[in-house]
Motif scaffolding. Structure first.
Motif, PDB file in Angstrom:
ATOM      1  N   ALA A   1       0.826  -1.204   0.000  1.00 50.87           N
ATOM      2  CA  ALA A   1       0.000   0.000   0.000  1.00 50.87           C
ATOM      3  C   ALA A   1       0.862   1.256   0.000  1.00 50.87           C
ATOM      4  N   ARG A   2       1.909   1.258   0.835  1.00 49.59           N
ATOM      5  CA  ARG A   2       2.785   2.428   0.920  1.00 49.59           C
ATOM      6  C   ARG A   2       3.514   2.664  -0.400  1.00 49.59           C
ATOM      7  N   ASP A   3       4.000   1.595  -0.995  1.00 53.60           N
ATOM      8  CA  ASP A   3       4.726   1.712  -2.255  1.00 53.60           C
ATOM      9  C   ASP A   3       3.811   2.221  -3.373  1.00 53.60           C
ATOM     10  N   LEU A   4       2.587   1.696  -3.426  1.00 52.99           N
ATOM     11  CA  LEU A   4       1.633   2.125  -4.463  1.00 52.99           C
ATOM     12  C   LEU A   4       1.214   3.575  -4.264  1.00 52.99           C
ATOM     13  N   PHE A   5       1.005   3.959  -3.013  1.00 54.47           N
ATOM     14  CA  PHE A   5       0.586   5.336  -2.764  1.00 54.47           C
ATOM     15  C   PHE A   5       1.657   6.318  -3.217  1.00 54.47           C
ATOM     16  N   LEU A   6       2.931   6.005  -2.901  1.00 55.68           N
ATOM     17  CA  LEU A   6       4.022   6.909  -3.253  1.00 55.68           C
ATOM     18  C   LEU A   6       4.268   6.959  -4.752  1.00 55.68           C
ATOM     19  N   SER A   7       4.065   5.820  -5.416  1.00 50.22           N
ATOM     20  CA  SER A   7       4.413   5.759  -6.837  1.00 50.22           C
ATOM     21  C   SER A   7       3.238   6.007  -7.772  1.00 50.22           C
ATOM     22  N   ALA A   8       2.011   5.739  -7.304  1.00 54.70           N
ATOM     23  CA  ALA A   8       0.864   5.770  -8.229  1.00 54.70           C
ATOM     24  C   ALA A   8      -0.202   6.780  -7.875  1.00 54.70           C
ATOM     25  N   ALA A   9      -0.211   7.275  -6.634  1.00 58.45           N
ATOM     26  CA  ALA A   9      -1.308   8.150  -6.219  1.00 58.45           C
ATOM     27  C   ALA A   9      -1.441   9.373  -7.120  1.00 58.45           C
ATOM     28  N   ALA A  10      -0.354  10.078  -7.344  1.00 56.35           N
ATOM     29  CA  ALA A  10      -0.397  11.309  -8.145  1.00 56.35           C
ATOM     30  C   ALA A  10      -0.824  11.062  -9.590  1.00 56.35           C
ATOM     31  N   PRO A  11      -0.193  10.102 -10.319  1.00 59.00           N
ATOM     32  CA  PRO A  11      -0.612   9.884 -11.704  1.00 59.00           C
ATOM     33  C   PRO A  11      -2.036   9.360 -11.837  1.00 59.00           C
ATOM     34  N   VAL A  12      -2.458   8.492 -10.916  1.00 55.68           N
ATOM     35  CA  VAL A  12      -3.834   7.975 -10.972  1.00 55.68           C
ATOM     36  C   VAL A  12      -4.828   9.101 -10.741  1.00 55.68           C
ATOM     37  N   MET A  13      -4.545   9.933  -9.737  1.00 54.47           N
ATOM     38  CA  MET A  13      -5.437  11.050  -9.455  1.00 54.47           C
ATOM     39  C   MET A  13      -5.507  11.996 -10.650  1.00 54.47           C
ATOM     40  N   LEU A  14      -4.368  12.284 -11.258  1.00 56.12           N
ATOM     41  CA  LEU A  14      -4.345  13.176 -12.418  1.00 56.12           C
ATOM     42  C   LEU A  14      -5.131  12.576 -13.578  1.00 56.12           C
ATOM     43  N   ALA A  15      -4.929  11.277 -13.826  1.00 57.61           N
ATOM     44  CA  ALA A  15      -5.662  10.618 -14.912  1.00 57.61           C
ATOM     45  C   ALA A  15      -7.159  10.659 -14.665  1.00 57.61           C
ATOM     46  N   ASN A  16      -7.574  10.435 -13.411  1.00 56.31           N
ATOM     47  CA  ASN A  16      -9.001  10.463 -13.088  1.00 56.31           C
ATOM     48  C   ASN A  16      -9.596  11.858 -13.262  1.00 56.31           C
ATOM     49  N   ILE A  17      -8.884  12.874 -12.780  1.00 49.92           N
ATOM     50  CA  ILE A  17      -9.387  14.246 -12.892  1.00 49.92           C
ATOM     51  C   ILE A  17      -9.510  14.658 -14.356  1.00 49.92           C
ATOM     52  N   LEU A  18      -8.472  14.379 -15.148  1.00 44.89           N
ATOM     53  CA  LEU A  18      -8.529  14.721 -16.568  1.00 44.89           C
ATOM     54  C   LEU A  18      -9.635  13.936 -17.280  1.00 44.89           C
ATOM     55  N   GLY A  19      -9.785  12.661 -16.895  1.00 41.19           N
ATOM     56  CA  GLY A  19     -10.834  11.837 -17.497  1.00 41.19           C
ATOM     57  C   GLY A  19     -12.217  12.362 -17.187  1.00 41.19           C
ATOM     58  N   VAL A  20     -12.448  12.767 -15.934  1.00 42.50           N
ATOM     59  CA  VAL A  20     -13.753  13.326 -15.551  1.00 42.50           C
ATOM     60  C   VAL A  20     -14.010  14.634 -16.288  1.00 42.50           C
ATOM     61  N   LEU A  21     -12.994  15.504 -16.351  1.00 39.46           N
ATOM     62  CA  LEU A  21     -13.158  16.774 -17.068  1.00 39.46           C
ATOM     63  C   LEU A  21     -13.551  16.535 -18.523  1.00 39.46           C
ATOM     64  N   LEU A  22     -12.884  15.585 -19.152  1.00 38.78           N
ATOM     65  CA  LEU A  22     -13.155  15.296 -20.558  1.00 38.78           C
ATOM     66  C   LEU A  22     -14.538  14.689 -20.749  1.00 38.78           C
ATOM     67  N   LEU A  23     -14.817  13.619 -20.018  1.00 43.81           N
ATOM     68  CA  LEU A  23     -16.077  12.906 -20.217  1.00 43.81           C
ATOM     69  C   LEU A  23     -17.273  13.750 -19.803  1.00 43.81           C
ATOM     70  N   ALA A  24     -17.145  14.503 -18.718  1.00 41.29           N
ATOM     71  CA  ALA A  24     -18.247  15.368 -18.287  1.00 41.29           C
ATOM     72  C   ALA A  24     -18.539  16.429 -19.338  1.00 41.29           C
ATOM     73  N   ASP A  25     -17.487  16.967 -19.939  1.00 38.60           N
ATOM     74  CA  ASP A  25     -17.688  17.982 -20.986  1.00 38.60           C
ATOM     75  C   ASP A  25     -18.412  17.381 -22.190  1.00 38.60           C
TER      76      ASP A  25
END
Length: 364
Positions: free
Chosen positions: A157-181
């Motif tokens: 969990a610690r390794d994934l949070f440090l390595s993946a949290a930021a890119p996953v969050m960014l991908a989700n935010i960009l995906g929501v912005l795109l699909l919602a639009d």
């Protein structure tokens, strides 16, 4: 998770977004009943999530990243509560079927993301609007999907949070912005088309259907009469001394009177009946599966309702009555034109024999 994998995931989100938008456009164009539209949209979002889970980025054996959170968080806005429940149930069940170390956490995250999306819909619209601000909030709501880390061994969990949290969050935010639009644009486009279609089929003054709509409904009744022997009736109605109303109080008052008369008719007839403005102060009503006797009762009910109504226009009391002609079609071979002409002749008799009365075509 490598940057190349994030790019690949985002490209797949784009492709999935296009498919979902096309599907959503079909749903809102073809399904008018609100509950069924929500069910169909929920199935669409659920299938989109399942397809995404079947083509994920494998972060570790049994631990996957996909676009389900993007679809889930938008479900409350575009599929409603029922649709969100359906989508969440489909995605959660499929995640459990896929199995792996993150299966339980993934299923729990589905529920939390759906609840987060629904909670965002409770925020008053004037506070966040319907543009990028709302989409950004929904994108941030997908952070609740990280609940999956709680169900993993601490070191993973610690390794994934440090390595993946930021890119996953960014991908989700960009995906929501795109699909919602895309979804919002399609929703507004369909809404505009419906407004234009409504304007093309509704008389702007009385808000009754126009002659084109009446003709289509009448053609169906003629077909039913010819093929199955089902009767229908035509009611022609004309406001008495309408010219005098216009000359005395002005055309604005006359227009208001005609609009009020249309309101009374709309309240009096059945939902299956079609009342349309035929021209000037004339209104025509189609009564499917109605014989002459019943049509006469309906016509008399309309006449009495209009006569009894106190029409106050700009503090001016205007007494209004109508003359009505009724014609019934109870056999095959009669055209709609002939039925309308018969009702029109009956209306003429009603006006020449005293007005404020109902005349039947068979009484000629």
């Amino acid at each position: 998770m490598e940057i190349s994998e994030i790019v690949a995931a985002y490209i797949r989100v784009l492709a999935l977004a296009v498919l979902v938008v096309y599907g959503y456009a079909w749903v809102i164009r073809t399904i008018s009943q609100r509950l069924m539209r929500g069910v169909a949209a929920g199935l669409l979002f659920g299938l989109g999530g399942i397809f995404s889970m079947n083509d994920p980025i494998v972060m570790r054996p049994g631990l996957i990243y996909d676009a389900r959170s993007i679809l889930l968080v938008l479900s409350p806005l575009y599929a409603g509560p029922i649709g969100t429940i359906i989508a969440a149930a489909m995605m959660g069940a499929h995640r459990l079927v896929l199995g792996g170390v993150g299966a339980t956490g993934g299923a729990v995250s589905v529920i939390l993301v759906a609840l987060s999306g629904y909670a965002s819909t409770l925020i008053p619209r004037h506070r966040i609007g319907i543009g990028w601000g709302r989409s950004l909030l929904l994108g941030l709501a997908t952070v609740s999907s990280f609940i999956v880390l709680v169900f993993l061994p601490p070191e993973i969990a610690r390794d994934l949070f440090l390595s993946a949290a930021a890119p996953v969050m960014l991908a989700n935010i960009l995906g929501v912005l795109l699909l919602a639009d895309l979804l919002e644009r399609e929703k507004q486009r369909v809404r505009l088309v419906r407004v234009l279609e409504n304007e093309a089929s509704v008389d702007p003054l009385t808000k009754l259907p126009n002659r084109r709509v009446f003709q289509r409904a009448a053609d169906r009744c003629v077909e039913e009469a010819n093929n199955r022997g089902r009767p229908f009736s035509i009611v022609m109605l004309d406001v008495d001394h309408f010219k005098k109303i216009n000359d005395t109080w002005g055309h604005n008052v006359g227009d208001t009177v005609l609009s009020r008369v249309a309101d009374i008719i709309r309240r009096t007839v059945r939902k299956t009946d079609v009342a349309a403005r035929y021209g000037g102060e004339e209104i025509i009503i189609l009564l499917p599966e109605t014989e002459e006797g019943d049509a006469s009762i309906v016509a008399e009910k309309i006449r009495h309702a209009i006569e009894s109504e106190d029409l106050i226009v700009d503090v001016t009391a205007v007494k209004v009555t109508v003359s009505i002609g009724v014609a019934a079609v109870d056999s095959s071979g009669t055209t709609i034109r002939a039925a309308i002409e018969a009702a029109d002749r009956a209306l003429y008799r009603a006006k020449t024999t005293g007005r404020n009365r109902v005349e039947l075509a068979t009484a000629a």
